[in-house]
Design an enzyme around this catalytic site. Structure first.
Site, PDB file in Angstrom:
ATOM      1  CB  SER A 269      12.354  16.926 -25.171  1.00 17.72           C
ATOM      2  OG  SER A 269      13.495  16.114 -24.986  1.00 17.72           O
ATOM      3  NE  ARG A 308     -19.435  -9.123   5.218  1.00 21.06           N
ATOM      4  CZ  ARG A 308     -18.702  -8.848   6.310  1.00 21.06           C
ATOM      5  NH1 ARG A 308     -19.016  -9.382   7.478  1.00 21.06           N
ATOM      6  NH2 ARG A 308     -17.648  -8.072   6.220  1.00 21.06           N
TER       7      ARG A 308
END
Length: 434
Positions: A269, A308
């Protein structure tokens, strides 16, 4: 910098821009070789394109910037590759194909290569969990349902369950990887251009193309039939979720108040020197939370219009790469987590006693019903359960004061370690799976 979950993982390099460039070049070279094999390109054209398709001969940043012009990076790449091949064989670069043929095929190559790396880490995780399950086959711990103590279980069974999920992910991912196809259909999925260039049977070309790349031959062009993408979305999201289940359990059991598990090398930490945070589990859990939304985008792209699409195909690229990276990073972290996981059997035993023996109330209800009758047994256990808390006394001690139970071996009946059911046998069964 904002992606510690996958940074530095094998999947990271396998999905980078250089990896996609390599796959695009591989696809273009394979297409020319396949056409040469079928007599649609002159002898030597395939070798010429393959020789020119050298990754370091192309500028990724330039391709990315020029991709805005046509909406995808294949268009500028074809121009650069054609120039690199030269006048004699340049006309056979990309001949008959459309951009999506190359982009989809390259995506499948990247996926196959990345999934192989992910599978290797899943195998590491599976082996580590098999070891933990065997070592702790009979290590008792509290079973928890709806966050509360339920009945005893064993850590071996929990680890075996985690392994089962990992093997499920492995099996799904292997099946998807082995089925990923090449893409070849031309402008609108009819292969018309290849016939125009002289193919007697243009339908033979997709299989030859796929064979050059080690991909599956497509049954049909799948420009708007996005099953391969959906399959990838499903297996990657499942993998992240399966590993997320392990991470969530580790995070809960590694809480200071519980202390049954700990990561081998916890993270520090910036403010609290005493912390040893379960960082690997944290990063896996983060991946598991992101994966479903990314998969949802890919499933949403199934509704691709016409032959497409405009937008649906383009929407897949980033979330699919993110999913590959998240699953790859999570698999890397899961392997490291499980290989170094520390199990505190003593804490598990201590936590079994937190409820003063009430964790075996299910067993006592069954056993005492046979002695006292169901109604009397339930009434007695309900009253004694209340008194274990109000009097702060063990349930076994209160039961020993009952005249009707003076001949009963209460030590055995109230020992949580003796009420793990078939946990050992279930663990053995799970470990038979290879």
């Amino acid at each position: 910098m904002l992606a510690p979950g996958w940074t530095g993982s094998p999947a990271a390099s396998a999905t980078g821009d250089d990896a996609f460039l390599r796959a695009l070049l591989d696809a273009e070279a394979a297409l020319t070789r396949a056409q040469e094999a079928l007599g649609l390109a002159p002898e030597g054209a395939g070798a010429a394109v393959t020789a020119a398709a050298v990754e370091n001969g192309f500028d990724v940043r330039s391709l990315a910037e020029r991709a805005r012009g046509g909406g995808n990076p294949v268009i500028p790449l074809v121009a650069d590759l054609t120039k690199a091949v030269g006048e004699e064989c340049g006309p056979y670069v990309h001949r008959g194909a459309t951009s999506q043929d190359i982009m989809d095929t390259a995506t499948m190559l990247v996926a196959v290569r990345t999934l192989g790396l992910v599978l290797a880490d899943l195998d590491r995780t599976g082996r580590a969990l098999a070891r933990l399950a065997a070592e702790h086959r009979d290590t008792p711990m509290p079973g928890r349902t709806l966050t509360q103590h339920a009945v005893p279980t064993t850590f071996g069974l929990k680890a075996a369950g985690w392994r089962s999920l990992v093997l499920d992910a492995r099996d799904r991912m292997t099946a998807v990887r082995d089925a990923l196809p090449a893409q070849l259909g031309g402008a609108a999925g009819t292969l018309a251009a290849f016939a125009a260039y002289g193919a007697v049977d243009a339908t033979a070309l997709p299989a030859a193309f796929a064979g050059e790349l080690g991909l599956r031959a497509p049954l049909l062009p799948w420009h708007t039939l996005r099953t391969p993408i959906a399959d990838l979305a499903g297996c990657l999201a499942f993998t992240a979720g399966a590993l997320g289940k392990i991470a969530t359990d580790v995070l809960n059991l590694a809480r200071t108040e519980i202390g049954e598990l700990a990561e081998g090398n916890g993270g520090g930490s910036s403010a609290m020197p005493h912390k040893a945070n379960p960082v690997r589990a944290t990063l896996i859990a983060a991946a598991a939370r992101r994966a479903p939304q990314l998969a949802a985008t890919l499933y949403g792209s199934l509704t691709a219009e016409d032959e497409r699409p405009a937008g649906a195909w383009h929407a897949e690229w980033e979330p699919l790469r993110d999913l590959l990276r998240l699953a790859g990073g999570a698999a890397r972290d899961a392997a490291e987590l499980t290989e170094g996981l520390r199990v505190d059997a003593g804490a598990m035993r201590s936590n079994l006693d937190l409820t003063h023996g009430l964790i075996v109330s299910e067993r006592l209800s069954a056993e005492l019903s046979a002695l006292l009758g169901r109604a009397r047994a339930r009434e007695l256990l309900t009253e004694l359960a209340r008194r274990t808390y109000t009097d702060n006394r063990p349930l076994a001690e209160l039961l020993a004061e009952e005249p009707d139970l003076k001949d009963v071996d209460l030590g055995d009946l109230t020992d949580p370690a003796r009420y793990a059911g078939s946990a050992g046998a279930l663990t053995d069964r799970a470990l038979e799976r290879r």
